[in-house]
Scaffold this motif. Sequence first.
Motif, PDB file in Angstrom:
ATOM      1  N   GLU A  16       0.855  -1.187   0.000  1.00  0.00           N
ATOM      2  CA  GLU A  16       0.000   0.000   0.000  1.00  0.00           C
ATOM      3  C   GLU A  16       0.884   1.228   0.000  1.00  0.00           C
ATOM      4  O   GLU A  16       1.729   1.396   0.874  1.00  0.00           O
ATOM      5  N   ASP A  66       2.672   4.517  -2.677  1.00  0.00           N
ATOM      6  CA  ASP A  66       3.246   4.821  -3.982  1.00  0.00           C
ATOM      7  C   ASP A  66       4.733   4.523  -3.957  1.00  0.00           C
ATOM      8  O   ASP A  66       5.502   5.214  -3.258  1.00  0.00           O
ATOM      9  N   TRP A 111       6.897   5.205  -5.997  1.00  0.00           N
ATOM     10  CA  TRP A 111       7.660   6.283  -6.632  1.00  0.00           C
ATOM     11  C   TRP A 111       7.582   7.585  -5.836  1.00  0.00           C
ATOM     12  O   TRP A 111       8.091   8.612  -6.267  1.00  0.00           O
ATOM     13  N   ALA A 112       6.958   7.576  -4.685  1.00  0.00           N
ATOM     14  CA  ALA A 112       6.756   8.809  -3.920  1.00  0.00           C
ATOM     15  C   ALA A 112       8.064   9.497  -3.569  1.00  0.00           C
ATOM     16  O   ALA A 112       8.125  10.731  -3.542  1.00  0.00           O
TER      17      ALA A 112
END
Length: 85
Positions: A78, A80, A82-83
């Motif tokens: 859960e 991103d 790529w955050a």
Amino acid sequence: MRTMTATEASRRFSDLLDAVEAGETITITRGNRRIAEIGPARRRTGADLDAALAGTTPPDDAFQESIAAAIALLRPYEGDPWADA
């Protein structure tokens, strides 16, 4: 069967792959010693898998339970990934 030195194989790698794709097997040498043979990949079939598994004991119930327990431990990621990129 053709022979190439390791240096020649490195410099003419594309040609080497073309020859292998055409069905040729190439022997690679270094210092007059055979170090490798590169040939066409053999297509695998279901019969190959049957032969590889012949005489193998099928997994027991404990194996199936272990796999189910391992899968139960998996949680979807859960967030991103790529955050922070």
